[in-house]
Design a protein around this motif. Structure first.
Motif, short mmCIF file in Angstrom:
data_model
loop_
_atom_site.label_atom_id
_atom_site.label_comp_id
_atom_site.label_asym_id
_atom_site.label_seq_id
_atom_site.Cartn_x
_atom_site.Cartn_y
_atom_site.Cartn_z
N GLU A 146 0.71 -1.25 -0.10
CA GLU A 146 0.08 -0.08 -0.22
C GLU A 146 0.98 1.17 0.05
OE1 GLU A 146 -2.39 -0.39 3.50
OE2 GLU A 146 -3.64 -1.97 2.87
N ILE A 147 2.08 1.22 0.65
CA ILE A 147 2.77 2.61 0.72
C ILE A 147 3.73 2.46 -0.48
CG2 ILE A 147 2.25 2.73 3.02
CD1 ILE A 147 5.12 1.48 3.88
N GLY A 148 3.79 1.81 -1.38
CA GLY A 148 4.60 1.76 -2.48
C GLY A 148 5.87 0.83 -2.85
N TYR A 149 6.04 -0.10 -1.89
CA TYR A 149 6.94 -1.09 -2.39
C TYR A 149 6.27 -2.32 -3.21
CZ TYR A 149 9.70 0.71 1.85
OH TYR A 149 10.32 1.44 2.70
N ARG A 150 7.24 -2.60 -4.11
CA ARG A 150 6.83 -3.56 -5.03
C ARG A 150 7.60 -4.99 -4.95
NH1 ARG A 150 3.42 -1.24 -4.87
NH2 ARG A 150 2.54 0.65 -6.08
N ALA A 151 8.67 -4.95 -3.99
CA ALA A 151 9.39 -6.39 -3.50
C ALA A 151 9.42 -6.37 -2.19
CB ALA A 151 10.68 -6.44 -4.57
#
Length: 250
Positions: A146-151
């Motif tokens: 939700e806060i922008g991490y993709r991995a």
């Protein structure tokens, strides 16, 4: 120090015969500032041709480190928690984002970690979250997405491709250090045996070969034996049918 690499060479020949490709990557933890050991890490990365995903502790990261990363294409900065601070009781395993803390506090620290590295490094930052001590509760995984991490990267073979929707799990598998009682190189032949066992499971379809096979290092505590093992590790592995993974490439 000369490990017996023959078992790995034999395993990689089987990969060649089956036309299999092993995706590989390198993660190094706990970066804060410039050091002689960081210089050595960069030199080794350049000599073997393998980029290092440098897990930077956001709260304490210096501008000097950021400038170095900006000038070094082989360094891929990722987010190493917030302050690398343990919040668990003394009798528990260490964790910075454990469930004994308010969810709002943990969310804000994880978000600020990404924001601070982006302020220092702009789009050089790969949105990968590396929790200190490789531990973060599963219930926190959706928050990271939700806060922008993709991995998300911890250790050991992953159980599933996504830790949460939109959050790819990309773990490390080999750590050459024996941490207790001293930070020394583990028995090199046992490490080779571990590598071969993990690769055999992938070749046989018993483990997920789509997950990049990761080496985990900690440059700040390496001695000469650890550095030499890492050099030999990459020399041997790159003789196999491999592809290099970079978290900053979609």
């Amino acid at each position: 120090m000369q490990p017996d690499w023959a078992p790995l060479r034999a395993e990689l020949k089987k990969w060649h015969r089956k036309d299999l490709v092993l995706p590989v990557w390198w993660r190094d933890d706990d970066a804060i500032d410039l050091s002689e050991n960081l210089d050595r890490l960069i030199a080794l990365s350049d000599s073997v041709g393998v980029p290092v995903h440098l897990a930077v502790i956001p709260r304490n990261a210096t501008q000097a480190l950021a400038d170095c990363i900006q000038e070094t294409p082989y360094l891929i900065p990722v987010v190493h928690g917030w302050a690398h601070r343990n919040h668990q009781p003394a009798e528990d395993t260490k964790c910075e984002f454990g469930e004994n803390r308010p969810i709002g506090d943990r969310r804000e620290e994880a978000a600020e970690g990404l924001r601070r590295l982006e302020r220092l490094l702009g789009d050089r930052v790969a949105p990968m979250f590396v929790p200190p001590w490789n531990r973060v509760p599963k219930a926190f995984h959706p928050v990271l997405a939700e806060i922008g991490y993709r991995a998300l990267s911890t250790c050991f073979p992953r159980d599933q491709v996504e830790a949460a929707p939109g959050l790819t799990q990309i773990n490390t598998h080999i750590d050459p250090l024996y941490w207790r009682p001293a930070r020394l190189l583990s028995d090199p032949d046992l490490i080779v045996d571990r590598i071969v066992d993990l690769l055999k499971r992938r070749r046989q379809g018993k483990a997920d070969n789509a997950e990049p096979f990761g080496l985990l290092t900690h440059h700040l505590v390496h001695d000469d034996r650890v550095w030499e093992f890492c050099r030999q590790y990459w020399r041997e592995l790159l003789e196999g049918p491999v592809s290099l993974y970079r978290a900053d490439v979609p």
